[in-house]
Design an enzyme around this catalytic site. Structure first.
Site, PDB file in Angstrom:
ATOM      1  N   ASP A  37      33.266  69.304  36.778  1.00 55.20           N
ATOM      2  CA  ASP A  37      32.232  68.273  36.884  1.00 55.20           C
ATOM      3  C   ASP A  37      31.859  67.806  35.473  1.00 55.20           C
ATOM      4  O   ASP A  37      31.677  68.614  34.567  1.00 55.20           O
ATOM      5  CB  ASP A  37      30.997  68.846  37.606  1.00 55.20           C
ATOM      6  CG  ASP A  37      30.026  67.759  38.034  1.00 55.20           C
ATOM      7  OD1 ASP A  37      29.841  67.582  39.252  1.00 55.20           O
ATOM      8  OD2 ASP A  37      29.448  67.092  37.149  1.00 55.20           O
ATOM      9  N   ILE A  38      31.739  66.490  35.319  1.00 49.77           N
ATOM     10  CA  ILE A  38      31.488  65.908  33.998  1.00 49.77           C
ATOM     11  C   ILE A  38      30.068  66.216  33.494  1.00 49.77           C
ATOM     12  O   ILE A  38      29.808  66.209  32.286  1.00 49.77           O
ATOM     13  CB  ILE A  38      31.743  64.369  34.050  1.00 49.77           C
ATOM     14  CG1 ILE A  38      32.112  63.833  32.688  1.00 49.77           C
ATOM     15  CG2 ILE A  38      30.565  63.605  34.627  1.00 49.77           C
ATOM     16  CD1 ILE A  38      32.739  62.444  32.733  1.00 49.77           C
ATOM     17  N   ASN A  95      26.480  67.302  49.046  1.00 47.85           N
ATOM     18  CA  ASN A  95      25.360  66.409  49.352  1.00 47.85           C
ATOM     19  C   ASN A  95      25.855  65.285  50.244  1.00 47.85           C
ATOM     20  O   ASN A  95      26.871  64.661  49.935  1.00 47.85           O
ATOM     21  CB  ASN A  95      24.783  65.821  48.054  1.00 47.85           C
ATOM     22  CG  ASN A  95      24.282  66.911  47.120  1.00 47.85           C
ATOM     23  OD1 ASN A  95      23.680  67.880  47.560  1.00 47.85           O
ATOM     24  ND2 ASN A  95      24.536  66.753  45.831  1.00 47.85           N
ATOM     25  N   GLN A 102      23.407  62.566  47.066  1.00 48.60           N
ATOM     26  CA  GLN A 102      24.795  62.124  46.884  1.00 48.60           C
ATOM     27  C   GLN A 102      24.835  60.885  45.977  1.00 48.60           C
ATOM     28  O   GLN A 102      24.141  59.899  46.235  1.00 48.60           O
ATOM     29  CB  GLN A 102      25.452  61.808  48.236  1.00 48.60           C
ATOM     30  CG  GLN A 102      26.948  61.511  48.105  1.00 48.60           C
ATOM     31  CD  GLN A 102      27.665  61.348  49.448  1.00 48.60           C
ATOM     32  OE1 GLN A 102      27.035  61.289  50.508  1.00 48.60           O
ATOM     33  NE2 GLN A 102      28.985  61.255  49.396  1.00 48.60           N
ATOM     34  N   HIS A 108      33.012  65.332  48.289  1.00 50.76           N
ATOM     35  CA  HIS A 108      33.368  66.384  47.322  1.00 50.76           C
ATOM     36  C   HIS A 108      32.551  67.633  47.609  1.00 50.76           C
ATOM     37  O   HIS A 108      31.414  67.564  48.072  1.00 50.76           O
ATOM     38  CB  HIS A 108      33.154  65.923  45.882  1.00 50.76           C
ATOM     39  CG  HIS A 108      31.814  65.315  45.630  1.00 50.76           C
ATOM     40  ND1 HIS A 108      31.504  64.029  46.018  1.00 50.76           N
ATOM     41  CD2 HIS A 108      30.693  65.814  45.062  1.00 50.76           C
ATOM     42  CE1 HIS A 108      30.255  63.759  45.684  1.00 50.76           C
ATOM     43  NE2 HIS A 108      29.732  64.831  45.116  1.00 50.76           N
ATOM     44  N   HIS A 110      30.925  70.844  45.739  1.00 56.30           N
ATOM     45  CA  HIS A 110      30.578  71.432  44.449  1.00 56.30           C
ATOM     46  C   HIS A 110      30.786  72.948  44.535  1.00 56.30           C
ATOM     47  O   HIS A 110      30.351  73.578  45.504  1.00 56.30           O
ATOM     48  CB  HIS A 110      29.092  71.213  44.126  1.00 56.30           C
ATOM     49  CG  HIS A 110      28.699  69.795  43.884  1.00 56.30           C
ATOM     50  ND1 HIS A 110      28.605  69.245  42.636  1.00 56.30           N
ATOM     51  CD2 HIS A 110      28.343  68.813  44.747  1.00 56.30           C
ATOM     52  CE1 HIS A 110      28.203  67.993  42.724  1.00 56.30           C
ATOM     53  NE2 HIS A 110      28.036  67.701  43.994  1.00 56.30           N
TER      54      HIS A 110
END
Ligand code: AMP
Ligand code: ZN
Length: 142
Positions: A37-38, A95, A102, A108, A110
């Site tokens: 994750d960025i 989410n 979201q 996606h 997490h």
């Protein structure tokens, strides 16, 4: 609930799948990709995205969800053995809907490593007043 958004050139995760933008990919299988994750909540925070565009959990076919779950085992193995500090646990979160947090409307999962009780992800039990579960159960039909 938000209307389900179709795949578009603007979808950031579709762009990652098509290699149009860079990503730090740590594992993949035929249906899904795992990447860092960025904007991580904790060290090693990873997201798993399907290669095809589905807007959220509810709209993702079971076969694809299964591929994502299978890939999650691989991710956990990598995170357990490779990070400088071994995670003590994980939170698996998805989410659905803007109100639920979201931001990217390409499904996606997490995977958030947990190192300390008060850091990383946590469910907020007891913060707001909720109905008794027996009362809620009356509304639910099976
Ligand atoms: P959500 O709020 O559940 O939709 O989560 C979206 C997640 O995607 C956030 O945690 C973002 O930090 C992450 N994200 C957004 N853009 C990128 C990107 N280009 N590469 C990796 N992660 C991203
Ligand atoms: Zn997409």
């Amino acid at each position: 609930m938000n209307k389900c958004k179709k795949a578009s050139n603007k979808c950031i995760f579709c762009q990652i799948v098509k290699k149009q933008i860079p990503a730090l990919i740590i594992a993949k299988n035929n249906k899904a990709i795992a990447l860092l994750d960025i904007n991580p909540v904790s060290d090693g925070h990873t997201i798993i995205i399907p290669k095809k565009h589905y807007c959220d959990w509810q709209n993702t076919p079971p076969k694809v969800l299964f591929a994502i779950v299978k890939l999650s085992y691989k991710v956990i193995k990598i995170l357990n053995k490779s990070l400088p500090i071994k995670p003590l646990g994980y939170n698996y979160v998805s989410n659905q809907g803007k109100i639920a947090g979201q931001q990217v409307f390409h499904f996606h999962l997490h995977i958030i490593p947990k190192y300390k009780e008060n850091e990383g992800f946590k469910l907020d039990h007891g913060k707001i007043k909720v109905k008794k579960i027996g009362e809620i159960y009356k509304y639910l039909t099976i």
